[in-house]
Design a protein around this motif. Structure first.
Motif, PDB file in Angstrom:
ATOM      1  N   GLY A  64       0.186 -14.950   5.332  1.00  0.00           N
ATOM      2  CA  GLY A  64      -1.188 -14.869   5.692  1.00  0.00           C
ATOM      3  C   GLY A  64      -1.842 -16.064   5.226  1.00  0.00           C
ATOM      4  N   ARG A  65      -3.146 -15.901   5.178  1.00  0.00           N
ATOM      5  CA  ARG A  65      -4.131 -16.953   4.833  1.00  0.00           C
ATOM      6  C   ARG A  65      -3.889 -17.215   3.314  1.00  0.00           C
ATOM      7  NH1 ARG A  65      -9.621 -16.489   7.595  1.00  0.00           N
ATOM      8  NH2 ARG A  65      -9.794 -14.635   6.304  1.00  0.00           N
ATOM      9  N   SER A  95      -0.390 -13.508  10.149  1.00  0.00           N
ATOM     10  CA  SER A  95      -1.416 -12.860  10.658  1.00  0.00           C
ATOM     11  C   SER A  95      -2.488 -13.386  11.510  1.00  0.00           C
ATOM     12  CB  SER A  95      -2.415 -12.447   9.253  1.00  0.00           C
ATOM     13  OG  SER A  95      -2.848 -13.885   8.664  1.00  0.00           O
ATOM     14  N   LYS A  96      -3.277 -12.820  12.124  1.00  0.00           N
ATOM     15  CA  LYS A  96      -4.113 -13.329  13.046  1.00  0.00           C
ATOM     16  C   LYS A  96      -4.794 -14.727  12.760  1.00  0.00           C
ATOM     17  CE  LYS A  96      -7.857 -12.070  16.200  1.00  0.00           C
ATOM     18  NZ  LYS A  96      -8.075 -13.315  16.712  1.00  0.00           N
ATOM     19  N   GLY A 118       0.835 -12.812   0.929  1.00  0.00           N
ATOM     20  CA  GLY A 118      -0.592 -13.307   1.037  1.00  0.00           C
ATOM     21  C   GLY A 118      -1.400 -12.997   2.261  1.00  0.00           C
ATOM     22  N   ALA A 173      -5.571  -6.058   6.340  1.00  0.00           N
ATOM     23  CA  ALA A 173      -6.595  -5.561   7.258  1.00  0.00           C
ATOM     24  C   ALA A 173      -6.040  -4.303   8.063  1.00  0.00           C
ATOM     25  CB  ALA A 173      -7.351  -6.601   7.981  1.00  0.00           C
ATOM     26  N   LYS A 197      -1.879 -11.770  -4.868  1.00  0.00           N
ATOM     27  CA  LYS A 197      -2.440 -12.078  -6.167  1.00  0.00           C
ATOM     28  C   LYS A 197      -3.338 -11.111  -6.463  1.00  0.00           C
ATOM     29  CE  LYS A 197      -5.745 -15.631  -5.015  1.00  0.00           C
ATOM     30  NZ  LYS A 197      -6.104 -17.020  -5.268  1.00  0.00           N
ATOM     31  N   ALA A 199      -5.913  -5.529  -3.305  1.00  0.00           N
ATOM     32  CA  ALA A 199      -5.386  -5.921  -1.686  1.00  0.00           C
ATOM     33  C   ALA A 199      -5.017  -4.720  -0.912  1.00  0.00           C
ATOM     34  CB  ALA A 199      -4.357  -7.049  -1.357  1.00  0.00           C
ATOM     35  N   GLY A 232       1.134 -11.109  -7.759  1.00  0.00           N
ATOM     36  CA  GLY A 232       1.274 -12.373  -8.291  1.00  0.00           C
ATOM     37  C   GLY A 232       1.082 -13.605  -7.194  1.00  0.00           C
ATOM     38  N   ILE A 256       2.207 -16.336  -4.607  1.00  0.00           N
ATOM     39  CA  ILE A 256       2.998 -16.240  -3.803  1.00  0.00           C
ATOM     40  C   ILE A 256       3.722 -17.800  -4.100  1.00  0.00           C
ATOM     41  CG2 ILE A 256       3.119 -14.762  -1.728  1.00  0.00           C
ATOM     42  CD1 ILE A 256       0.831 -16.998  -0.743  1.00  0.00           C
ATOM     43  N   PHE A 257       3.000 -18.560  -4.614  1.00  0.00           N
ATOM     44  CA  PHE A 257       3.485 -20.142  -4.512  1.00  0.00           C
ATOM     45  C   PHE A 257       4.578 -20.124  -5.749  1.00  0.00           C
ATOM     46  CE2 PHE A 257      -0.357 -20.579  -2.216  1.00  0.00           C
ATOM     47  CZ  PHE A 257      -0.096 -21.494  -1.388  1.00  0.00           C
TER      48      PHE A 257
END
Ligand SMILES: Cc1cc2nc3c(=O)[nH]c(=O)nc-3n(C[C@H](O)[C@H](O)[C@H](O)COP(=O)(O)OP(=O)(O)OC[C@H]3O[C@@H](n4cnc5c(N)ncnc54)[C@H](O)[C@@H]3O)c2cc1C
Lengths: 245, 324
Positions: free
Chosen positions: B212-213, B238-239, B269, B273, B291, B295, B307, B309-310
């Motif tokens: 995702g974003r 994601s969109k 990430g 929704a 993170k 969420a 956490g 993602i990177f």
């Protein structure tokens, strides 16, 4: 150019879904109804095409009067007239029979609708209508241009996309990014009030399937949290516990 | 009286979802005391088609017309209707896809069949009642439907039954089949076709790693692609990610994108929704890495990691590589 756009009236995508009448009816209390998002794309493109090439956009809904606000919204978005077939359709077949019946009485160059409704998610009405009218159909269509009597269509295919040229009339199931979503303008809302909304009785159909009870999914078990500093454990659990890798 | 299964090919091989559909059809055939026939459209190797037998098809009708290598709902439906008539099939099974739905609709209208799309399990057959359960409201509910017409077309979800990938029945008998196909189906002119060839398709994939974003930009996608390749997974998004052109549109999952039902869905990430969940809530196991402990996706997850993602993706990739 004469365009028919078939719209659904469905609970907003964020609505909480519950049922009444012994789990045989959607509980519409507190649920906001909207034009199906895919239908909305179809409608927006129809209005753009009409503005380019002159013509008329008719919106069609098969269902009860509680969809009239969505039909008025479609008129406010630029459709010229509306037809509502006054029946709660029994299934997709019933819906398609009603649409095909209206389509036969008029000559439409294009019949557009969303690729699926977001309540029943079946994605079969466009195919049924096309077959009943003996017309070609394509879905999901992501781009549509009309030049005279030829349509240039970009559709999604398995793992990619394809560009086609086909002759009108056609039935198309639409999805984004075929057009930008629009909001009705003040002027649109004012003029929509006086645009014709014709309510017509349904034609008889055979009932091929009978919907019984609705159920909600079993509640999801608790999410197993893995500490970030032991992220590797996840891979082991997926292998030994969930058995998905 | 045979149960008829419409199967799809990918580069001449039978798709995994189609093997699943054959197995599903064979279970119904056993219940009805009849056999299972598969219908294959377009160029295919007959040794590939014989494999349909491992999953329970006694026979494969093969229409080797190269014009059918191209997705064509009208011609496919004509072939299916004629096969159903020849085999006197009352039950027809189609794996769910955009194309499958279109073929089901057209064949259904011709055969006056009851068509139900999005079926999640085996039908209950008792006496004259033929009852199926279908997914509605993008997975937020289910409907029980009695298919009342004599002919029934069942469009099934990928995980309607658990497919046995190592099924070992005897090879199917492959028969050439030549339906009459009208010219109307071939009138459209194909201008161009764009297909990703060496990627695992999202609808077929058993594992999907999706971003995702939260990944911040296309330049970071290698983190996700590495994990996907270590797991033999397909990738989704994601969109907003496809709207921003970080990833191609056909990878976008959700209400307005593709609906997937893999065994394992790993969301990296992605906030979760409701419109995104609509495309993934049929997955068997969902992993969420985000993170933000609040969420919404965690509510639908089986496993979660709070956490960055990177930091987490490379560690998961290393751990996954060690498995192989
Ligand atoms: C009608 C309609 C239809 C829609 N259809 C779809 C659809 O089909 N599919 C779809 O996906 N969306 C759809 N949407 C959009 C949807 O509502 C959400 O906006 C979208 O899913 C959000 O995408 P996202 O989770 O990638 O981004 P965001 O909501 O921005 O979430 C990013 C997430 O990444 C996390 N994050 C950020 N940085 C890190 C980091 N370093 N490490 C870990 N986590 C991090 C954040 O905590 C956040 O949860 C639709 C919306 C509407 C109105």
């Amino acid at each position: 150019m004469n365009i028919l756009v078939c719209i659904t009236s469905v609970p907003d995508t964020t609505a909480k879904i519950t049922f009444t009448d012994n789990d045989t009816k959607l509980n519409k209390a507190g649920v906001q109804l909207i034009i199906g998002p895919y239908d909305d794309y179809a409608l927006s493109r129809a209005v753009e095409l009409k503005e380019q090439a002159a013509g008329k956009v008719t919106v069609l809904h098969v269902g009860g009067a509680d969809a009239d606000p969505q039909i008025r919204k479609a008129l406010a978005l630029g459709a010229d007239e509306a037809i509502r077939v006054d029946v709660e359709p029994a299934d997709s077949y019933d819906t398609a029979v009603q649409i095909a019946h209206i389509a036969r009485q008029n000559s439409y160059d294009l019949i557009l609708m969303g690729r699926e409704s977001i309540d029943y998610n079946s994605g079969i009405v466009h195919g049924l209508v096309a077959e009943m009218l003996d017309l070609p159909s394509y879905s999901p269509v992501m781009k549509l241009d009309i030049n005279g009597s030829t349509a240039t269509i970009t559709r999604e295919i398995d793992g990619g996309k394809e560009v086609l040229e086909a002759s009108l009339p056609l039935v198309l199931g639409c999805q984004e990014p075929i057009a930008e979503w629009k909001s009705p303008s003040m002027k649109g809302i004012m003029t929509a009030r006086t645009k014709p909304l014709q309510v017509v009785p349904p034609v008889e159909t055979e009932q091929l399937s009978v919907t019984g009870k609705y159920t909600l999914p079993a509640p999801k078990g608790a999410c197993k949290m893995i500490p970030a500093d032991a992220a590797e454990t996840l891979i082991r659990l997926l292998q030994t516990e969930a058995k998905v890798i | 009286m045979s149960v008829l299964i419409y199967i799809e090919l990918d580069k001449g091989s039978v798709k995994k979802t189609s093997f699943g559909a054959i197995q599903y059809g064979a279970m119904i055939a056993a219940k009805l005391g009849t056999t299972t026939t598969a219908l294959s459209l377009g160029t295919a190797n007959s040794s590939e088609l014989e494999q349909a037998g491992h999953h329970g098809a006694a026979k494969v009708l093969h229409v080797a017309d190269p014009r059918l290598d191209h997705e064509n709902s009208l011609a496919y439906a004509e072939a299916l209707v004629q096969a159903a008539e020849q085999e006197e099939s009352e039950v027809i099974i189609i794996p769910k896809s955009g194309l499958g739905d279109a073929v089901a609709a057209r064949a259904g209208a011709r055969l006056k069949a009851a068509v139900v799309s999005g079926i999640t399990g085996l039908p209950e057959i008792t006496g004259d009642t033929f009852r199926v359960t279908k997914r509605i409201f993008s997975g937020k509910a289910f409907a029980s439907i009695d298919m009342a017409a004599a002919r029934k077309i069942l469009v099934i979800q990928k995980n309607a039954i658990e497919t046995d990938e190592n099924a070992t029945g005897s090879p199917a008998q492959v028969e050439a089949f030549s339906p009459v196909l009208s010219e109307a189906g071939f009138k459209a002119k194909v201008i161009s076709t764009e297909k990703v060839t060496n990627e695992i398709s999202l609808t077929e994939a058993e594992i999907i790693v999706s971003g995702g974003r939260g990944l911040k930009g296309p330049e970071n996608w290698h983190l996700l692609l590495d994990l996907a390749s270590a797991l033999g997974a397909a990738t989704g998004c994601s969109k907003p990610v496809s709207d921003l052109d970080w990833r191609p549109h056909h990878e976008h999952i959700g209400q307005t994108g593709i609906k997937v039902t893999p065994g394992l869905y790993i969301a990296c990430g992605i906030s979760g929704a409701i419109q995104h969940l609509a495309g993934v809530n049929g997955s068997r196991c969902i992993v969420v890495i985000n993170k933000d402990p609040e969420a919404p996706f965690f509510k639908s997850a089986d496993y979660g990691i709070v956490g960055d993602i990177f930091e987490i993706l490379p560690r998961l990739t290393d751990a996954a590589r060690k498995l192989r």
